[in-house]
Write a protein that holds these residues in place. Structure first.
Motif, PDB file in Angstrom:
ATOM      1  N   LEU A 149     -15.439  -6.004  -0.870  1.00 19.27           N
ATOM      2  CA  LEU A 149     -16.320  -5.355  -1.580  1.00 19.27           C
ATOM      3  C   LEU A 149     -16.639  -4.042  -0.495  1.00 19.27           C
ATOM      4  N   VAL A 150     -16.625  -4.152   0.605  1.00 22.78           N
ATOM      5  CA  VAL A 150     -16.810  -2.967   1.663  1.00 22.78           C
ATOM      6  C   VAL A 150     -15.756  -1.836   1.139  1.00 22.78           C
ATOM      7  N   LEU A 151     -14.565  -2.389   1.094  1.00 19.93           N
ATOM      8  CA  LEU A 151     -13.469  -1.355   0.934  1.00 19.93           C
ATOM      9  C   LEU A 151     -13.534  -0.511  -0.562  1.00 19.93           C
ATOM     10  N   ILE A 152     -13.798  -1.627  -1.498  1.00 19.16           N
ATOM     11  CA  ILE A 152     -14.155  -1.106  -2.842  1.00 19.16           C
ATOM     12  C   ILE A 152     -15.235  -0.195  -2.997  1.00 19.16           C
ATOM     13  N   GLY A 153     -16.302  -0.436  -2.101  1.00 17.38           N
ATOM     14  CA  GLY A 153     -17.476   0.515  -2.308  1.00 17.38           C
ATOM     15  C   GLY A 153     -16.920   1.935  -1.644  1.00 17.38           C
ATOM     16  N   GLY A 154     -16.137   1.840  -0.598  1.00 14.53           N
ATOM     17  CA  GLY A 154     -15.651   3.088   0.199  1.00 14.53           C
ATOM     18  C   GLY A 154     -14.725   3.775  -0.840  1.00 14.53           C
ATOM     19  N   VAL A 155     -13.857   2.989  -1.808  1.00 13.98           N
ATOM     20  CA  VAL A 155     -12.967   3.915  -2.511  1.00 13.98           C
ATOM     21  C   VAL A 155     -13.867   4.625  -3.641  1.00 13.98           C
TER      22      VAL A 155
ATOM     23  N   THR B  82      -7.056  -0.896  -1.780  1.00 15.92           N
ATOM     24  CA  THR B  82      -8.115   0.068  -1.516  1.00 15.92           C
ATOM     25  C   THR B  82      -7.997   0.718  -0.300  1.00 15.92           C
ATOM     26  N   PHE B  83      -7.343  -0.018   0.731  1.00 13.41           N
ATOM     27  CA  PHE B  83      -7.447   0.703   2.244  1.00 13.41           C
ATOM     28  C   PHE B  83      -6.166   1.851   1.908  1.00 13.41           C
ATOM     29  N   SER B  84      -5.234   1.623   1.309  1.00 12.00           N
ATOM     30  CA  SER B  84      -4.446   2.686   0.945  1.00 12.00           C
ATOM     31  C   SER B  84      -4.601   3.966   0.254  1.00 12.00           C
ATOM     32  N   ILE B  85      -5.674   3.442  -0.653  1.00  9.47           N
ATOM     33  CA  ILE B  85      -6.348   4.481  -1.568  1.00  9.47           C
ATOM     34  C   ILE B  85      -7.271   5.453  -0.574  1.00  9.47           C
ATOM     35  N   LEU B  86      -7.973   4.955   0.360  1.00 10.48           N
ATOM     36  CA  LEU B  86      -8.813   5.481   1.171  1.00 10.48           C
ATOM     37  C   LEU B  86      -7.959   6.581   2.123  1.00 10.48           C
TER      38      LEU B  86
ATOM     39  N   GLY C  31       0.790  -1.313   0.014  1.00  8.33           N
ATOM     40  CA  GLY C  31      -0.011   0.145  -0.009  1.00  8.33           C
ATOM     41  C   GLY C  31       0.997   1.200   0.042  1.00  8.33           C
ATOM     42  N   LEU C  32       2.165   1.173   0.474  1.00  9.55           N
ATOM     43  CA  LEU C  32       2.959   2.261   0.436  1.00  9.55           C
ATOM     44  C   LEU C  32       3.549   2.737  -1.082  1.00  9.55           C
ATOM     45  N   THR C  33       3.332   1.612  -1.842  1.00  7.13           N
ATOM     46  CA  THR C  33       3.809   1.777  -3.372  1.00  7.13           C
ATOM     47  C   THR C  33       2.527   2.797  -3.950  1.00  7.13           C
ATOM     48  N   VAL C  34       1.496   2.373  -3.507  1.00 10.33           N
ATOM     49  CA  VAL C  34       0.097   3.240  -3.691  1.00 10.33           C
ATOM     50  C   VAL C  34       0.184   4.766  -3.516  1.00 10.33           C
ATOM     51  N   THR C  35       0.419   4.628  -2.016  1.00 11.14           N
ATOM     52  CA  THR C  35       0.630   6.028  -1.445  1.00 11.14           C
ATOM     53  C   THR C  35       1.680   6.762  -2.230  1.00 11.14           C
TER      54      THR C  35
END
Length: 389
Positions: A372-378, A291-295, A211-215
């Protein structure tokens, strides 16, 4: 077309980074080796339990040799039990009890007078069993002699109830079954080692660290002031966002494959007998991590803030799931159940142990629901916040 161009650029940029290759591939492999070697006696089971031969004192109360139990004598000298018990003929009960107290014998059996004649007349087979000091010896010897008595009494009951024909038919089937059989419960006879445990744990931790790569990717365009220029070109914001996510996703899958292959080839880590299910769980972990890192990025103003949050959550979830050090099952199954690592780690360990699909299915359903919850949040957050300067 724009999405694939952006994805290709992202892949090239990440693969050219020596820091990424060291931190995301070499570091986890080294950690798995060090943890697996140093904690082999703390985590995992190196092999099946061994059963030591038990010295058994046998007291046959029949005074004359011809009157002694031929059935028991043949049983204790048979090939199927000689690896588990070592019989010693003792003259008196007192001598057997004295040997048990001093540790000379681990178990004692008192054979009543007329044992064989009682069996032949249709009576119930009974022995007096005296426990020793060692619990393991008592379990081993007790299992051997309990099976001996159960088999005789079963044959007696079958003959009395169904006639001699039923006994004749049952003998071949019973002969194929050993008196004692070693095995493991609920894992197909498999065990897992510390290297396997920490290979799974470190794999999941570094997939979260991806996720740090996403950040870094999302904030690099802002910090370098190139995001405004990209938006001035015929490139939609969603295309830029999706292209970057696809590029990071592909590079993370390469990282995952490299860790699994290297640990298998270098350290002999066995990842189970369901490779496609393992791939599915790894994909779910990658989706959850990204998805968590994106949020986090959407709600953070600076790259440093987002990086700190991802680091803290990654280390915290790895620890709470028992992936860093052995924790009590009550803790792992209560607090740890609220982490992504818990459901992934338990599923991978069960695959290593050849557990049935029914035992892995709840983990698959929970991980799917989390993704699914994380994708919906994104999706919801991107529509509200967007990706811009």
């Amino acid at each position: 077309m724009n999405i694939w161009t952006i994805m290709t650029y992202e892949l090239r940029r990440q693969l050219r980074s020596r820091t990424w290759l060291l931190n995301m591939i070499l570091l986890p492999v080294v950690l798995i080796f060090l943890l697996g070697a140093s904690l082999s006696g703390v985590v995992g089971v190196e092999g099946a339990e061994t059963v030591n031969q038990v010295k058994v004192a046998i007291v046959d109360t029949a005074a004359a040799a011809p009157a002694k139990s031929a059935a028991l004598d043949a049983f204790v000298k048979s090939d199927e039990v000689k690896d588990y018990i070592s019989p010693f003929e003792v003259q008196t009960r007192e001598e057997a009890e004295s040997g048990l107290r001093t540790g000379k014998y681990g178990y004692a059996v008192i054979v009543p007078q007329g044992f064989d004649s009682e069996i032949q007349s249709g009576g119930q087979a009974e022995l007096e069993l005296i426990l020793g000091k060692n619990h393991s010896d008592n379990t081993t010897a007790g299992t051997v002699f309990d099976n001996f008595l159960s088999e005789i009494n079963y044959k007696q009951a079958a003959a009395m109830t169904l006639g001699p024909e039923a006994l004749t038919a049952a003998i071949p089937a019973m002969a194929d079954q050993p008196a004692v059989q070693l095995g493991n419960l609920n894992n197909g006879g498999k065990t897992y080692t510390a290297s396997q445990f920490y290979a799974a744990s470190m794999l999941l931790m570094f997939l979260l660290y991806s996720g740090l790569t996403v950040t870094s990717s999302l904030f690099s365009e802002k910090d370098n002031h190139t995001l405004f220029r990209i938006h001035s070109m015929p490139v939609k914001g969603s295309q830029l966002f999706i292209g970057k996510m696809l590029g990071v996703g592909v590079i993370t899958m390469l990282q995952c494959a490299a860790i699994i292959i290297f640990t298998n080839l270098l350290f002999g880590v066995y990842w189970g007998n369901r490779p496609w299910l393992l791939i599915l769980f790894c994909l779910l972990m990658i989706i959850a991590s990204m998805t968590f890192s994106i949020l986090v990025c959407m709600f953070s103003k600076t790259s440093a803030t987002a990086t700190n949050i991802v680091n803290i959550v990654t280390v915290g979830m790895t620890f709470l799931s028992g992936g860093m050090a052995p924790l009590p099952d009550s803790w792992v199954n209560s607090v740890g159940a609220f982490t992504i690592n818990h459901w992934e780690l338990q599923a991978i360990i069960r695959m290593m142990l050849h557990s049935g699909f029914g035992q892995i299915l709840p983990n698959l359903l929970v991980m799917s629901a989390m993704c699914l919850v994380l994708i919906g949040g994104v999706v919801f957050t991107y529509r509200k916040v967007g990706y811009h300067e």
